[in-house]
Design a protein around this motif. Structure first.
Motif, PDB file in Angstrom:
ATOM      1  N   LEU A 295      27.055  -2.475 -60.628  1.00  0.00           N
ATOM      2  CA  LEU A 295      27.211  -2.449 -59.266  1.00  0.00           C
ATOM      3  C   LEU A 295      27.341  -3.595 -58.702  1.00  0.00           C
ATOM      4  O   LEU A 295      28.354  -4.014 -57.859  1.00  0.00           O
ATOM      5  CB  LEU A 295      25.612  -1.897 -58.636  1.00  0.00           C
ATOM      6  CG  LEU A 295      25.039  -0.781 -59.147  1.00  0.00           C
ATOM      7  CD1 LEU A 295      23.881  -0.332 -58.507  1.00  0.00           C
ATOM      8  CD2 LEU A 295      26.028   0.524 -59.135  1.00  0.00           C
ATOM      9  N   LEU A 296      26.999  -4.802 -59.444  1.00  0.00           N
ATOM     10  CA  LEU A 296      27.400  -6.149 -59.286  1.00  0.00           C
ATOM     11  C   LEU A 296      28.777  -6.388 -59.545  1.00  0.00           C
ATOM     12  O   LEU A 296      29.451  -6.844 -58.465  1.00  0.00           O
ATOM     13  CB  LEU A 296      26.493  -7.016 -59.958  1.00  0.00           C
ATOM     14  CG  LEU A 296      26.798  -8.643 -59.638  1.00  0.00           C
ATOM     15  CD1 LEU A 296      26.381  -8.990 -58.224  1.00  0.00           C
ATOM     16  CD2 LEU A 296      26.224  -9.484 -60.668  1.00  0.00           C
ATOM     17  N   ILE A 297      29.389  -5.794 -60.538  1.00  0.00           N
ATOM     18  CA  ILE A 297      30.548  -5.993 -60.812  1.00  0.00           C
ATOM     19  C   ILE A 297      31.430  -5.186 -59.927  1.00  0.00           C
ATOM     20  O   ILE A 297      32.719  -5.600 -59.396  1.00  0.00           O
ATOM     21  CB  ILE A 297      30.925  -5.795 -62.254  1.00  0.00           C
ATOM     22  CG1 ILE A 297      30.182  -6.743 -63.195  1.00  0.00           C
ATOM     23  CG2 ILE A 297      32.500  -6.102 -62.670  1.00  0.00           C
ATOM     24  CD1 ILE A 297      30.281  -8.185 -63.012  1.00  0.00           C
ATOM     25  N   ALA A 298      31.042  -4.067 -59.574  1.00  0.00           N
ATOM     26  CA  ALA A 298      31.856  -3.224 -58.590  1.00  0.00           C
ATOM     27  C   ALA A 298      31.838  -4.060 -57.368  1.00  0.00           C
ATOM     28  O   ALA A 298      33.144  -3.797 -56.639  1.00  0.00           O
ATOM     29  CB  ALA A 298      31.115  -1.912 -58.531  1.00  0.00           C
ATOM     30  N   GLU A 299      30.864  -4.401 -57.000  1.00  0.00           N
ATOM     31  CA  GLU A 299      30.898  -5.438 -55.623  1.00  0.00           C
ATOM     32  C   GLU A 299      31.610  -6.338 -55.576  1.00  0.00           C
ATOM     33  O   GLU A 299      32.474  -6.763 -54.843  1.00  0.00           O
ATOM     34  CB  GLU A 299      29.247  -5.737 -55.529  1.00  0.00           C
ATOM     35  CG  GLU A 299      29.314  -6.597 -54.274  1.00  0.00           C
ATOM     36  CD  GLU A 299      28.593  -5.906 -52.952  1.00  0.00           C
ATOM     37  OE1 GLU A 299      28.438  -5.085 -52.962  1.00  0.00           O
ATOM     38  OE2 GLU A 299      28.767  -6.822 -51.913  1.00  0.00           O
ATOM     39  N   LYS A 300      31.816  -6.934 -56.750  1.00  0.00           N
ATOM     40  CA  LYS A 300      32.813  -8.346 -57.063  1.00  0.00           C
ATOM     41  C   LYS A 300      34.074  -7.943 -56.860  1.00  0.00           C
ATOM     42  O   LYS A 300      35.019  -8.535 -56.375  1.00  0.00           O
ATOM     43  CB  LYS A 300      32.461  -9.071 -58.402  1.00  0.00           C
ATOM     44  CG  LYS A 300      31.145 -10.044 -58.192  1.00  0.00           C
ATOM     45  CD  LYS A 300      30.947 -10.667 -59.498  1.00  0.00           C
ATOM     46  CE  LYS A 300      29.719 -11.377 -59.651  1.00  0.00           C
ATOM     47  NZ  LYS A 300      29.490 -12.020 -60.746  1.00  0.00           N
TER      48      LYS A 300
END
Ligand code: SAM
Length: 364
Positions: A295-300
């Motif tokens: 989710l963090l990488i998707a956000e980034k």
């Protein structure tokens, strides 16, 4: 066609008529993080913008719930489920002067392999329903069960929907085996829903620049390119197409991305997966999200996202990681945390558990 059978295999657990308890109000949000754009308008209409979502609960229930509004809506699904390791993942919590042990998540199965495979089977059927027609699914596992999972995927998606079996070679993990070779890789099976799926080729740097013959298409045939004197032309290439063996280390405690959550995956792994299988604005989902890496990488990478986990420690860390990133960048895309409100969960939410400051560490 070869099919995998296990004792008490239920092939038709999914019945729409039994979905009553998963009506649209089953999951409610208990925390909502605002965006820092437009949204502060007085008459802001919450239902009109996309809100990223973290579900705290059993992903089977969440999947049934998502069938209400997300059929064929998810562009990329990555899952990193328990691997059938037979281990429960213990952690140490440090909260001011209060230190205690707990369990991050369980990977021990009552009916052994039968119940493990049934658990995955039930969910993969639903993944297929919510995956968009151009979507890809990435399923992460290792030697314990990857051979079975591939057969389940062949069964549900069709063996002609197989795209890749990515090998993640983590060369830096300690392996204690004395009578076997050190086990040094995981596998990530990739399947599509149709022939027409999103797939972005990635190029990676070569160790050393390489001299290569320049080639060109002549009447549909690839030939060596030549200069005006008939000499072949060379070019220097510094990168190459990424193949299906990925050499990425296991995340080390010294990394600034390290959360202490057992089996946290390397962000570089998720960066590759999300870049290959989605584009900006696409919807990415991870239903076993652990510390929230996907989710963090998707956000980034400016994708929309949905995450889910059954463990409160996972929700705690995922929330914390996303908020920290948003604060650092001063970019606030809205997200909400939803749950089914059992008495036990209500108590945890009301105790302020998610807002507390504590550290989590793997217990060896
Ligand atoms: C291998 S970990 C995921 C690690 C994650 N990829 C990361 O980078 O931190 C597997 C996760 O699946 C979760 N899980 C297991 N069964 C689940 C279920 N039925 N519903 C939702 N989450 C589940 C566990 O709580 C655990 O956090």
């Amino acid at each position: 066609m070869v099919k995998l059978i296990w004792e008490n295999k239920k092939v038709n657990n999914f019945k729409l008529g039994e979905q009553k308890e998963f009506h649209p109000d089953f999951f409610k949000y208990f925390e909502y993080h605002r965006a820092n754009f437009n949204e502060n308008r007085e008459n802001f209409n919450r239902s009109k913008i996309w809100i990223n979502k973290i579900f705290w609960g059993d992903n089977l229930k969440v999947l049934y719930y998502l069938l209400n509004n997300f059929k064929e809506k998810i562009d990329l699904i990555y899952i990193d489920p328990p691997f059938f390791s037979g281990t429960n993942y213990h952690i140490k919590i440090k909260e001011k002067d209060n230190h205690y042990d707990s369990i991050a998540y369980y990977d021990h199965w009552d009916r052994d392999l039968d119940s493990y495979l049934q658990m995955l089977y039930d969910r993969i059927i639903l993944f297929k329903k919510i995956l968009s027609k151009t979507g890809l699914i990435f399923i992460h596992s290792d030697w314990h069960a990857n051979h079975y999972i591939r057969l389940i995927l062949d069964d549900i998606f069709g063996k002609n929907r197989f795209i890749n079996n990515i090998i993640w070679y983590y060369y830096n993990k300690y392996s204690a085996g004395k009578k076997n070779l050190p086990r040094a890789y995981d596998t990530i099976l990739v399947y599509s829903k149709s022939n027409n799926y999103t797939f972005n080729q990635i190029r990676i740097a070569r160790k050393k620049p390489q001299k290569q013959l320049k080639r060109k298409m002549v009447n549909g045939v690839l030939k060596n390119a030549k200069d005006e004197n008939g000499h072949v032309i060379y070019r220097i290439v510094t990168d190459k197409k990424m193949d299906d063996v990925w050499k990425i280390p296991c995340l080390q405690p010294a990394s600034k991305e390290y959360t202490g959550f057992p089996t946290q995956k390397h962000h570089k792994l998720l960066e590759r997966i999300i870049k290959i299988g989605s584009n900006e604005g696409d919807l990415v989902a991870d239903f076993f999200c652990g510390s929230g890496t996907t989710l963090l990488i998707a956000e980034k990478l400016k994708r929309r996202w949905i995450g889910c986990d059954i463990s409160k420690y996972s929700i705690y860390l995922t929330r914390k990681r996303i908020l920290k990133y948003q604060e650092e960048k001063n970019i606030y895309y809205p997200f909400e945390i939803l749950s089914d409100f059992s008495e036990k969960k209500k108590k945890i939410i009301e105790s302020g558990f998610f807002q507390k400051e504590f550290s989590i560490n793997r217990k060896k």
